[in-house]
Design a protein around this motif. Structure first.
Motif, mmCIF file in Angstrom:
data_model
loop_
_atom_site.group_PDB
_atom_site.id
_atom_site.type_symbol
_atom_site.label_atom_id
_atom_site.label_comp_id
_atom_site.label_asym_id
_atom_site.label_seq_id
_atom_site.Cartn_x
_atom_site.Cartn_y
_atom_site.Cartn_z
ATOM 1 N N LYS A 30 1.724 16.992 -4.941
ATOM 2 C CA LYS A 30 1.373 16.748 -3.638
ATOM 3 C C LYS A 30 2.286 16.094 -2.544
ATOM 4 N N PRO A 31 3.486 16.612 -2.493
ATOM 5 C CA PRO A 31 4.459 15.872 -1.672
ATOM 6 C C PRO A 31 4.380 15.478 -0.423
ATOM 7 N N LEU A 32 3.542 16.380 0.310
ATOM 8 C CA LEU A 32 3.129 15.952 1.814
ATOM 9 C C LEU A 32 2.177 14.834 1.699
ATOM 10 N N ALA A 33 1.249 14.661 0.835
ATOM 11 C CA ALA A 33 0.335 13.748 0.729
ATOM 12 C C ALA A 33 0.954 12.272 0.481
ATOM 13 N N TYR A 34 2.187 12.423 -0.150
ATOM 14 C CA TYR A 34 3.055 11.086 -0.409
ATOM 15 C C TYR A 34 3.797 11.012 0.762
ATOM 16 N N TYR A 35 4.393 11.835 1.361
ATOM 17 C CA TYR A 35 5.176 11.584 2.688
ATOM 18 C C TYR A 35 4.084 10.903 3.843
ATOM 19 N N GLU A 36 3.045 11.530 3.909
ATOM 20 C CA GLU A 36 2.394 11.216 4.720
ATOM 21 C C GLU A 36 1.633 9.870 4.719
ATOM 22 N N ASN A 37 1.275 9.485 3.496
ATOM 23 C CA ASN A 37 0.752 8.285 3.128
ATOM 24 C C ASN A 37 1.682 6.963 3.319
ATOM 25 N N ASN A 38 2.802 7.313 2.534
ATOM 26 C CA ASN A 38 3.833 6.309 2.378
ATOM 27 C C ASN A 38 4.681 6.317 3.578
ATOM 28 N N LEU A 39 5.071 7.161 4.413
ATOM 29 C CA LEU A 39 5.853 6.838 5.603
ATOM 30 C C LEU A 39 4.748 6.378 6.890
ATOM 31 N N LEU A 40 3.885 7.038 6.733
ATOM 32 C CA LEU A 40 2.877 6.753 8.004
ATOM 33 C C LEU A 40 2.592 5.321 8.115
ATOM 34 N N SER A 41 2.278 4.689 6.750
ATOM 35 C CA SER A 41 1.650 3.519 6.619
ATOM 36 C C SER A 41 2.558 2.432 7.224
ATOM 37 N N LEU A 42 4.072 2.815 6.786
ATOM 38 C CA LEU A 42 4.834 1.786 7.215
ATOM 39 C C LEU A 42 5.123 1.988 8.677
ATOM 40 N N ILE A 43 5.279 3.106 9.149
ATOM 41 C CA ILE A 43 5.328 3.366 10.640
ATOM 42 C C ILE A 43 4.295 2.623 11.378
ATOM 43 N N HIS A 44 3.205 2.871 10.920
ATOM 44 C CA HIS A 44 2.076 1.913 11.808
ATOM 45 C C HIS A 44 2.027 0.404 11.662
ATOM 46 N N LEU A 45 2.633 0.079 10.656
ATOM 47 C CA LEU A 45 2.863 -1.375 10.458
ATOM 48 C C LEU A 45 3.965 -1.766 11.187
ATOM 49 N N LEU A 46 4.943 -1.108 11.115
ATOM 50 C CA LEU A 46 6.003 -1.641 12.231
ATOM 51 C C LEU A 46 5.823 -1.716 13.727
ATOM 52 N N GLU A 47 4.962 -0.402 13.931
ATOM 53 C CA GLU A 47 4.518 -0.438 15.436
ATOM 54 C C GLU A 47 3.650 -1.597 15.615
ATOM 55 N N ALA A 49 0.688 -0.981 0.133
ATOM 56 C CA ALA A 49 0.028 -0.024 -0.071
ATOM 57 C C ALA A 49 0.829 1.175 0.102
ATOM 58 N N ALA A 50 0.497 2.170 -0.955
ATOM 59 C CA ALA A 50 1.512 3.260 -1.122
ATOM 60 C C ALA A 50 0.866 4.207 -2.280
ATOM 61 N N PHE A 51 1.217 5.328 -2.237
ATOM 62 C CA PHE A 51 0.883 6.095 -3.375
ATOM 63 C C PHE A 51 1.877 6.208 -4.358
ATOM 64 N N LYS A 52 1.724 6.147 -5.764
ATOM 65 C CA LYS A 52 2.918 5.664 -6.556
ATOM 66 C C LYS A 52 3.191 6.692 -7.863
ATOM 67 N N ALA A 53 2.458 7.521 -7.969
ATOM 68 C CA ALA A 53 2.549 8.371 -9.256
ATOM 69 C C ALA A 53 3.666 9.533 -9.062
ATOM 70 N N VAL A 54 4.691 9.255 -9.901
ATOM 71 C CA VAL A 54 5.888 10.287 -9.668
ATOM 72 C C VAL A 54 5.626 11.721 -9.859
ATOM 73 N N GLY A 55 4.808 11.986 -11.020
ATOM 74 C CA GLY A 55 4.429 13.369 -11.260
ATOM 75 C C GLY A 55 3.448 14.065 -10.305
ATOM 76 N N GLU A 56 2.524 13.203 -9.685
ATOM 77 C CA GLU A 56 1.586 13.754 -8.789
ATOM 78 C C GLU A 56 2.498 13.996 -7.283
ATOM 79 N N SER A 57 3.096 13.193 -7.017
ATOM 80 C CA SER A 57 4.236 13.213 -5.779
ATOM 81 C C SER A 57 4.937 14.617 -5.816
ATOM 82 N N VAL A 58 5.369 15.184 -7.096
ATOM 83 C CA VAL A 58 5.634 16.667 -7.134
ATOM 84 C C VAL A 58 4.712 17.503 -6.954
#
Ligand code: NAD
Ligand code: UFG
Length: 341
Positions: free
Chosen positions: A94-111, A83-92
Motif C-alpha cells: 500500500k505505497p500510497l497510504a504510506y506516502y499519504e500518511n507519513n508525508l502529509l502528517s509532517l507537512i501539516h505539522l510544519l505548516e 505518528a506514522a505507518f511503519k510496516a515495511v512489507g505493508e508499505s510495499v
C-alpha cells in the motif's frame, strides 16, 4: 514549564517517551488517531508517571484538525513527531497510504508550526536510510542509499522536507533521530509494544513463540558473511531511546544546536546476531526457544550498527540498558499482555 506536543504518543516509542518527558516535569499533549494503538496506553502512562497526559484523538492527515489542536493548546514549545505507518512489507502493498500518511502528517505539522509560532521539532527517522552500509559502524555522514521500500523512502523524503523547511525559515530548530532497532518495554511492564497480527520483527516473534502463540521462530538466513552466519543489528532499549528524546528536546529549547537542522544516530554501538539474541533470550528466561533456519528474508541488510559518538558527545546521551535486561523486559511485557487477554 515546557509543553510538548507528542504525535503518535500512545504508540510504542511515543508512550515510553511521554513517560520520560513527564518524569522531567514537562506538560505533554498527545495526539493520535489510534490506528495502531489504544486508549488503555493512557492508563499505563498514568500508572507509571502518576499523572495523565492531555490526549486528543485526531488524524494528522487532516490539516484543519491539526490546526485545531494548536488553537486549543496554545503555548506548545516543541513537537515530537512519532505518528506514522511503519510496516515495511505493508508499505510495499500500500505505497500510497504510506506516502499519504507519513508525508502529509509532517507537512501539516510544519505548516502549523509556521502558523502558530512553534519553532522546534524532533522527528522519528530510521537507520533504514543507510540501506546496506559500505562501512561499519554507521556514522551520521554515511551515505544515504536508495530506499528499498516505500516506508524507507518516506523517512528519506521526510528528512529532506525537514531540511528544506528549516532552510526557508531560519528560526526553526529541527532534529531527526535515526533509530536503529528499538526493542523491549518499560520495566514496570505497564506499557510496551503491541504488534497487530503476526509480528514482522524479531523480538515480538521470539516472545510470542516462547509463550506458545507461535509454534516456531524462523531465523532468516545463516549464510551471511558474519561470524555465525546470521544477520547483525543494533538493538536499542526503548527506554534508553525515549530518554534521548528528552535530551533532544532540551537541546532545542536551550538553543544549544550547532546547526539548525541536526541528525543523530540512536543505537548502542554494538551489533548482535540473530543467534546471539536467541541465546541471550534463552539465558534470561531459562527456557529453550523453538527455532529453525530458513532462507534469507528479501530486502534484509546483512549487518548494520551505529557509531554513536555524535549522540554521546553532543546530546550527552548513551544507551545504558544491556541486552539481557532488555529482553527480560520484553518477556515480562509479553506475559503481562497475555495474562490480560
Ligand atoms: P507505533 O505504530 O507504535 O506508533 C505510531 C503511532 O502513530 C500509533 O499510535 C498510531 O496510531 C499513530 N498514528 C499513525 N498515523 C497517524 C495519523 N495520521 N494521525 C495521528 N496518529 C497517527 O510505532 P512506533 O514503533 O512507536 O514508531 C514511532 C515512530 O518511530 C514512527 O515514525 C516509526 O516510523 C519510527 N521508527 C520506528 C522503528 C521501530 O522499529 N519501531 C524504527 C525506526 C523508526
Ligand atoms: N528476523 C528473523 N526472524 C524473524 C524476524 C526477524 O530472523 O521472524 C531477523 C531479520 O532477518 C533481521 C533481524 O532479525 O536480521 C531483525 O529484524 P527486524 O524485523 O526485527 O528488524 P529490521 O532490522 O528488519 O527492521 C527494523 C524495523 C524497520 C526499521 C529498521 C531500522 O522493522 O521499520 O528496523 O530501524 F526501519
Amino acid at each position: 514549564m515546557s509543553t510538548i506536543l507528542v504525535t503518535g504518543g500512545t504508540g510504542y516509542i511515543g508512550s515510553h517517551t511521554v513517560v520520560e518527558l513527564m518524569r522531567e516535569g514537562m506538560e505533554v499533549v498527545i495526539v493520535d488517531n489510534l490506528s495502531n494503538s489504544n486508549l488503555e496506553v493512557l492508563d499505563g502512562i498514568e500508572a507509571i508517571a502518576g499523572k495523565r497526559p492531555h490526549f486528543e484523538e485526531m488524524d494528522l492527515r487532516e490539516r484543519d484538525a491539526t490546526y485545531r489542536v494548536f488553537e486549543k493548546y496554545a503555548g506548545v514549545d516543541a513537537i515530537i513527531h512519532f505518528a506514522a505507518f511503519k510496516a515495511v512489507g505493508e508499505s510495499v502493498e500500500k505505497p500510497l497510504a504510506y506516502y499519504e500518511n507519513n508525508l502529509l502528517s509532517l507537512i501539516h505539522l510544519l505548516e502549523a508550526m509556521d502558523r502558530y509560532g512553534v519553532d522546534h521539532m524532533v522527528f522519528s527517522s530510521s537507520c533504514t536510510v543507510y540501506g546496506e552500509p559500505d562501512s561499519l559502524p554507521v556514522t551520521e555522514d554515511s551515505p544515504i542509499k536508495k530506499a528499498t521500500s516505500p516506508y524507507g523512502n518516506t523517512k528519506q523524503i521526510c528528512e529532506e522536507i525537514l531540511q528544506d523547511s528549516q532552510a526557508s525559515s531560519p528560526g526553526k530548530g529541527l532534529i531527526s533521530l535515526r533509530y536503529f532497532n528499538p526493542i523491549g518495554a518499560h520495566p514496570s511492564a505497564m506499557i510496551g509494544e503491541l504488534p497487530s497480527g503476526v509480528p514482522n520483527n524479531l523480538i515480538p516473534f521470539i516472545t510470542q513463540t516462547a509463550i506458545g502463540i507461535r509454534e516456531q521462530l524462523s531465523v532468516f538466513g545463516d549464510d551471511y558473511n558474519t561470524p555465525d552466519g546470521s544477520a547483525i543489528r543494533d538493538y536499542i532499549n526503548v527506554v534508553d531511546l525515549a530518554r534521548a528524546h528528552v535530551k533532544a528536546i532540551r537541546r532545542l529549547l536551550e538553543k544549544r544546536q550547532k546547526q539548525a537542522y541536526e541528525v543523530f544516530n540512536l543505537g548502542t554501538g554494538r551489533g548482535l546476531s540473530v543467534f546471539e539474541v536467541i541465546r541471550a533470550f534463552e539465558k534470561v528466561t531459562g527456557q529453550p526457544l523453538n527455532f529453525r533456519v530458513v532462507d534469507r528474508r528479501e530486502g534484509d541488510v546483512e549487518q548494520v550498527y551505529a557509531d554513536t559518538t555524535y549522540a554521546n558527545t553532543e546530546l550527552g546521551w548513551k544507551a545504558e540498558i544491556g541486552i539481557e535486561e532488555t529482553l527480560l523486559s520484553a518477556w515480562d511485557w509479553e506475559k503481562y499482555i497475555r495474562s490480560k487477554s
